[in-house]
Design a protein around this motif. Structure first.
Motif, short mmCIF file in Angstrom:
data_model
loop_
_atom_site.label_atom_id
_atom_site.label_comp_id
_atom_site.label_asym_id
_atom_site.label_seq_id
_atom_site.Cartn_x
_atom_site.Cartn_y
_atom_site.Cartn_z
N ILE A 117 15.71 11.63 -11.80
CA ILE A 117 15.17 12.30 -12.85
C ILE A 117 15.26 11.52 -14.27
N THR A 121 11.68 11.09 -16.41
CA THR A 121 11.82 11.55 -17.79
C THR A 121 11.52 10.49 -18.59
N TYR A 163 14.07 20.22 -8.36
CA TYR A 163 13.53 19.75 -9.55
C TYR A 163 12.07 19.21 -9.49
N THR A 167 8.45 20.21 -11.60
CA THR A 167 8.15 19.52 -12.53
C THR A 167 6.80 18.94 -12.05
#
Length: 259
Positions: A117, A121, A163, A167
């Motif tokens: 993650i 990001t 997630y 996303t």
């Protein structure tokens, strides 16, 4: 097939051996320049040089642990702007539910959920600005059908899957495609580790443990890193622009599920 990604730049994590190496090799064959990461410098550089010699692409190596903030910072500084990200980390050790404490779960989450993650990001904003990007997360068949002895992996990798599900749909309008690959058992060091554990526990040879496991796979063999890498490269290609937020099993049919 021309994948349409020659001259692109990719960061491939845990790529000195195993499935990560398979992905790096397949991308290099497609003409992609690489930033390769692993913890062991010697094995990493040996693999990188082999890829340079074989495919003629540019390869930068960064020996660092991406589960740590310092390690990620080192990798990201070397990577700069990339078009493709392949996240990968070895699975946590097998065991029973009663074996694990909070620290074990935190370590699993750091390696198999939070580090991917953090990399997404950091790297996806530049992909969004360019209007093109590909992310492939290597997770596990256990997110489709849990493996009892791999409770730490089941938990952490399923968290990453959740997630990505949201996303991927947020970044897709900007030309960035995020998907997961779910490997079953492949002929890697991880397979040797798991077969060794079974052999020790049941008092059989490693070859016997492997043969037993092969009988549970419809194709009756372990997968290869080349097969896995080829699918990864396709998901990173120009041809995969309509594939968003998917979990692609690469397990020889071992996961017994209709969907």
């Amino acid at each position: 097939m021309d994948l349409g990604i020659k001259g692109r730049r990719a960061l491939v994590c845990a790529s000195s051996k195993g499935l990560g190496r398979g992905c790096a090799e397949a991308l290099a064959e497609a003409g992609v320049d690489l930033v390769m990461n692993a913890r062991g410098a010697e094995a990493l550089e040996a693999t990188a040089q082999d890829i340079r010699d074989t495919y003629g692409v540019s390869v930068t190596t960064v020996a660092a642990d991406v589960t740590s903030e310092a390690g990620r910072a080192e990798v990201l500084a070397a990577a700069g702007t990339v078009d493709i990200l392949v996240t990968n980390a070895g699975g946590p050790p097998p065991g029973m539910w009663s074996d694990w404490n909070r620290d074990d779960f935190i370590a699993a989450l750091d390696a198999n959920m939070l580090a991917p993650i953090a990399l997404m990001t950091a790297l996806m904003p530049a992909m969004i600005d360019k209007g093109w990007g590909r992310v492939v997360n290597i997770t596990s068949q256990s997110v489709k059908a849990p493996i009892p002895a791999l409770g730490l992996s089941n938990a952490a990798r399923t968290g990453l899957t959740g997630y990505v599900a949201g996303t991927a749909r947020q970044v897709a309008p900007f030309g960035v495609n995020v998907n997961n690959m779910l490997p079953g058992i492949h002929a890697t060091d991880r397979a040797i580790q798991l077969d060794g554990g079974v052999a020790q526990k049941e008092g059989i040879t490693v070859d016997e443990a492997k043969s037993r496991r092969e009988q549970t796979i419809p194709v009756r063999r372990y997968g290869t890193r080349a097969e896995f890498g080829a699918m990864c490269a396709f998901l990173c290609s120009e041809h995969a622009g309509f594939i968003v937020g998917q979990n692609i099993l690469c397990d020889g049919g071992a996961t017994n599920a209709t969907i």
